[in-house]
Design an enzyme around this catalytic site. Structure first.
Site, PDB file in Angstrom:
ATOM      1  N   ARG A 183       5.808   6.420  -2.297  1.00  0.00           N
ATOM      2  CA  ARG A 183       4.329   7.336  -2.397  1.00  0.00           C
ATOM      3  C   ARG A 183       4.361   7.494  -0.517  1.00  0.00           C
ATOM      4  NH1 ARG A 183       1.387   2.293  -4.279  1.00  0.00           N
ATOM      5  NH2 ARG A 183      -0.489   2.950  -2.994  1.00  0.00           N
ATOM      6  N   ARG A 185     -13.381  -2.284  -4.496  1.00  0.00           N
ATOM      7  CA  ARG A 185     -12.535  -2.280  -2.742  1.00  0.00           C
ATOM      8  C   ARG A 185     -13.956  -1.690  -1.870  1.00  0.00           C
ATOM      9  NH1 ARG A 185      -7.419  -0.039  -4.019  1.00  0.00           N
ATOM     10  NH2 ARG A 185      -6.186   0.462  -1.921  1.00  0.00           N
ATOM     11  N   ARG A 209       8.119  -0.179  -0.514  1.00  0.00           N
ATOM     12  CA  ARG A 209       8.483  -0.187  -1.819  1.00  0.00           C
ATOM     13  C   ARG A 209       9.159   1.371  -2.009  1.00  0.00           C
ATOM     14  NH1 ARG A 209       2.473  -1.242  -3.561  1.00  0.00           N
ATOM     15  NH2 ARG A 209       2.225   0.655  -1.751  1.00  0.00           N
ATOM     16  N   LYS A 220      -0.051  -6.996  -5.023  1.00  0.00           N
ATOM     17  CA  LYS A 220      -1.230  -7.067  -6.611  1.00  0.00           C
ATOM     18  C   LYS A 220      -0.878  -6.719  -7.704  1.00  0.00           C
ATOM     19  CE  LYS A 220      -4.730  -4.738  -4.240  1.00  0.00           C
ATOM     20  NZ  LYS A 220      -3.021  -4.594  -3.360  1.00  0.00           N
ATOM     21  N   ARG A 235      -3.937   2.254   5.740  1.00  0.00           N
ATOM     22  CA  ARG A 235      -4.758   1.554   4.960  1.00  0.00           C
ATOM     23  C   ARG A 235      -5.075   0.344   5.088  1.00  0.00           C
ATOM     24  NH1 ARG A 235       0.184   2.102   1.201  1.00  0.00           N
ATOM     25  NH2 ARG A 235      -0.308   0.933  -0.434  1.00  0.00           N
TER      26      ARG A 235
HETATM   27  P1  ADP Z   1      -1.917  -0.649  -3.219  1.00  0.00           P
HETATM   28  O1  ADP Z   1      -1.742  -1.060  -4.291  1.00  0.00           O
HETATM   29  O2  ADP Z   1      -0.912  -0.587  -1.836  1.00  0.00           O
HETATM   30  O3  ADP Z   1      -3.337  -1.139  -2.623  1.00  0.00           O
HETATM   31  P2  ADP Z   1      -3.494   1.544  -4.988  1.00  0.00           P
HETATM   32  O4  ADP Z   1      -2.064   1.153  -5.722  1.00  0.00           O
HETATM   33  O5  ADP Z   1      -4.129   0.000  -4.313  1.00  0.00           O
HETATM   34  O6  ADP Z   1      -2.351   1.155  -3.088  1.00  0.00           O
HETATM   35  O7  ADP Z   1      -3.663   2.669  -3.732  1.00  0.00           O
HETATM   36  C1  ADP Z   1      -3.375   3.835  -3.280  1.00  0.00           C
HETATM   37  C2  ADP Z   1      -5.169   4.604  -2.912  1.00  0.00           C
HETATM   38  O8  ADP Z   1      -5.103   4.855  -4.266  1.00  0.00           O
HETATM   39  C3  ADP Z   1      -6.207   4.226  -2.155  1.00  0.00           C
HETATM   40  O9  ADP Z   1      -5.045   4.284  -0.400  1.00  0.00           O
HETATM   41  C4  ADP Z   1      -7.065   4.867  -2.672  1.00  0.00           C
HETATM   42  O10 ADP Z   1      -6.770   6.261  -1.711  1.00  0.00           O
HETATM   43  C5  ADP Z   1      -6.736   5.314  -3.793  1.00  0.00           C
HETATM   44  N1  ADP Z   1      -7.586   4.009  -4.486  1.00  0.00           N
HETATM   45  C6  ADP Z   1      -7.570   2.973  -5.349  1.00  0.00           C
HETATM   46  N2  ADP Z   1      -7.996   2.008  -5.530  1.00  0.00           N
HETATM   47  C7  ADP Z   1      -8.855   2.678  -4.702  1.00  0.00           C
HETATM   48  C8  ADP Z   1     -10.377   1.726  -4.979  1.00  0.00           C
HETATM   49  N3  ADP Z   1     -10.986   0.614  -6.177  1.00  0.00           N
HETATM   50  N4  ADP Z   1     -11.448   2.806  -4.479  1.00  0.00           N
HETATM   51  C9  ADP Z   1     -11.610   4.343  -3.644  1.00  0.00           C
HETATM   52  N5  ADP Z   1      -9.843   3.893  -3.552  1.00  0.00           N
HETATM   53  C10 ADP Z   1      -9.211   4.186  -4.163  1.00  0.00           C
HETATM   54  P1  ADP Z   2       0.461  -4.040  -3.808  1.00  0.00           P
HETATM   55  O1  ADP Z   2       0.453  -3.713  -5.239  1.00  0.00           O
HETATM   56  O2  ADP Z   2      -0.781  -5.088  -3.752  1.00  0.00           O
HETATM   57  O3  ADP Z   2       0.225  -3.059  -2.874  1.00  0.00           O
HETATM   58  P2  ADP Z   2       3.004  -4.646  -4.630  1.00  0.00           P
HETATM   59  O4  ADP Z   2       3.358  -4.964  -5.851  1.00  0.00           O
HETATM   60  O5  ADP Z   2       3.357  -2.849  -5.263  1.00  0.00           O
HETATM   61  O6  ADP Z   2       2.015  -4.322  -3.404  1.00  0.00           O
HETATM   62  O7  ADP Z   2       4.057  -4.561  -3.890  1.00  0.00           O
HETATM   63  C1  ADP Z   2       4.552  -4.083  -2.783  1.00  0.00           C
HETATM   64  C2  ADP Z   2       5.707  -4.057  -2.582  1.00  0.00           C
HETATM   65  O8  ADP Z   2       6.380  -4.897  -1.589  1.00  0.00           O
HETATM   66  C3  ADP Z   2       6.699  -3.725  -3.710  1.00  0.00           C
HETATM   67  O9  ADP Z   2       8.157  -3.300  -2.864  1.00  0.00           O
HETATM   68  C4  ADP Z   2       7.191  -4.967  -4.048  1.00  0.00           C
HETATM   69  O10 ADP Z   2       8.559  -4.997  -4.900  1.00  0.00           O
HETATM   70  C5  ADP Z   2       7.238  -5.669  -2.775  1.00  0.00           C
HETATM   71  N1  ADP Z   2       7.057  -7.141  -3.078  1.00  0.00           N
HETATM   72  C6  ADP Z   2       5.891  -7.549  -3.802  1.00  0.00           C
HETATM   73  N2  ADP Z   2       6.017  -9.224  -3.910  1.00  0.00           N
HETATM   74  C7  ADP Z   2       6.621  -9.681  -3.229  1.00  0.00           C
HETATM   75  C8  ADP Z   2       6.969 -10.900  -2.151  1.00  0.00           C
HETATM   76  N3  ADP Z   2       6.958 -12.368  -3.122  1.00  0.00           N
HETATM   77  N4  ADP Z   2       8.637 -10.696  -2.065  1.00  0.00           N
HETATM   78  C9  ADP Z   2       8.818  -9.783  -1.535  1.00  0.00           C
HETATM   79  N5  ADP Z   2       8.276  -8.548  -1.631  1.00  0.00           N
HETATM   80  C10 ADP Z   2       7.125  -8.544  -2.603  1.00  0.00           C
END
Ligand code: ADP
Ligand code: ADP
Length: 216
Positions: free
Chosen positions: A162, A90, A129, A15, A173
């Site tokens: 992270r 979420r 990541r 995302k 998660r």
């Molecule tokens: P990812 O991109 O891997 O899904 P995020 O960076 O979006 O992770 O989120 C990291 C953490 O931040 C989540 O595990 C949660 O603790 C918190 N968080 C992010 N967005 C929300 C939300 N909309 N509601 C509640 N907690 C959130």
């Molecule tokens: P999210 O915000 O959904 O948690 P991220 O965009 O941070 O996801 O991506 C998670 C990890 O996967 C990062 O290390 C990113 O570089 C890698 N990644 C994202 N999209 C792809 C893809 N299409 N193919 C391979 N690796 C990817």
């Protein structure tokens, strides 16, 4: 009318990577709730102190704190043309609050791309990541490594792993996502706004699919 796009999908699916690209090509603000929380933690704000342990455990921050943080962000000038929401809403309560907030600004959720991939892919992506300390630019040790190990290509800052990207916390998660966020997929499907995107493809192909679907 402003355009608001909600990116839905499990942790690690891509995302953030896609939101950054789409926000540049579509000239929309990028609002990442996770980045906003991490910024608050880095700056040791009151909110940051309240949420640090919750993020480290991989649980969700309570709705009221999350909603008021997003409300603040949506009132910034760069959101007048709209925004890409990455990681918010979420929970069903957050989705309802978003509808109310956007109605106040004269907008609505226009489209909800739902990016998905199998759990093994999510774990591999999230656990490999690396994130930039200064601005949250995203790398992957295997799929998108920086040119110089440990350094962000874009702003030269240090990149770090992270705390919540450890394998055990990633699995937690994903469970939290299935339990609390999956209901939103049906919610937006019923509203006719859901666009299903195959997140298993390489980054460029996912971007192409997203742009094609959004431009329809
Ligand atoms: P990812 O991109 O891997 O899904 P995020 O960076 O979006 O992770 O989120 C990291 C953490 O931040 C989540 O595990 C949660 O603790 C918190 N968080 C992010 N967005 C929300 C939300 N909309 N509601 C509640 N907690 C959130
Ligand atoms: P999210 O915000 O959904 O948690 P991220 O965009 O941070 O996801 O991506 C998670 C990890 O996967 C990062 O290390 C990113 O570089 C890698 N990644 C994202 N999209 C792809 C893809 N299409 N193919 C391979 N690796 C990817």
């Amino acid at each position: 009318m402003p355009t608001f796009i909600v990116l839905l999908g499990p942790p690690g699916v891509g995302k953030g990577t896609q939101a950054r690209i789409l926000s540049e090509t579509n000239k929309l603000a990028h609002i990442s709730s996770g980045d906003l929380f991490r910024e608050n933690i880095k700056n040791q704000t009151e909110l940051g102190k309240q949420v640090k342990a919750i993020l480290d455990k991989g649980e969700l921050v309570p709705d009221d704190l999350t909603i008021s943080m997003i409300r603040d962000r949506l009132t910034k000038p760069d959101c007048v043309t709209g925004a890409i929401l990455d990681g918010f809403p979420r929970t069903p309560a957050q989705a309802n609050a978003l509808e109310t907030m956007l109605a106040e600004f004269g907008g609505e959720v226009n489209a909800v791309p739902y990016i998905s991939a199998a759990e093994s892919i999510l774990v591999e992506r999230a656990s490999g990541r690396w994130t930039c300390k200064a601005q949250g630019h995203i790398y992957h040790e295997k799929f998108n490594p920086p040119q110089q190990a440990g350094v962000c290509d874009i702003d030269g800052s240090e990149i770090y792993q992270r705390e919540d990207d450890k394998v055990e916390t990633v699995s937690k998660r994903i469970r939290v996502y299935l339990d609390q966020t999956m209901p939103l997929v049906e919610h937006y499907r019923k509203a006719g706004k859901l666009i299903e995107i195959d997140g298993t493809k390489p980054v460029e192909e996912v971007t192409k699919d997203l742009l094609a679907a959004l431009n329809k």
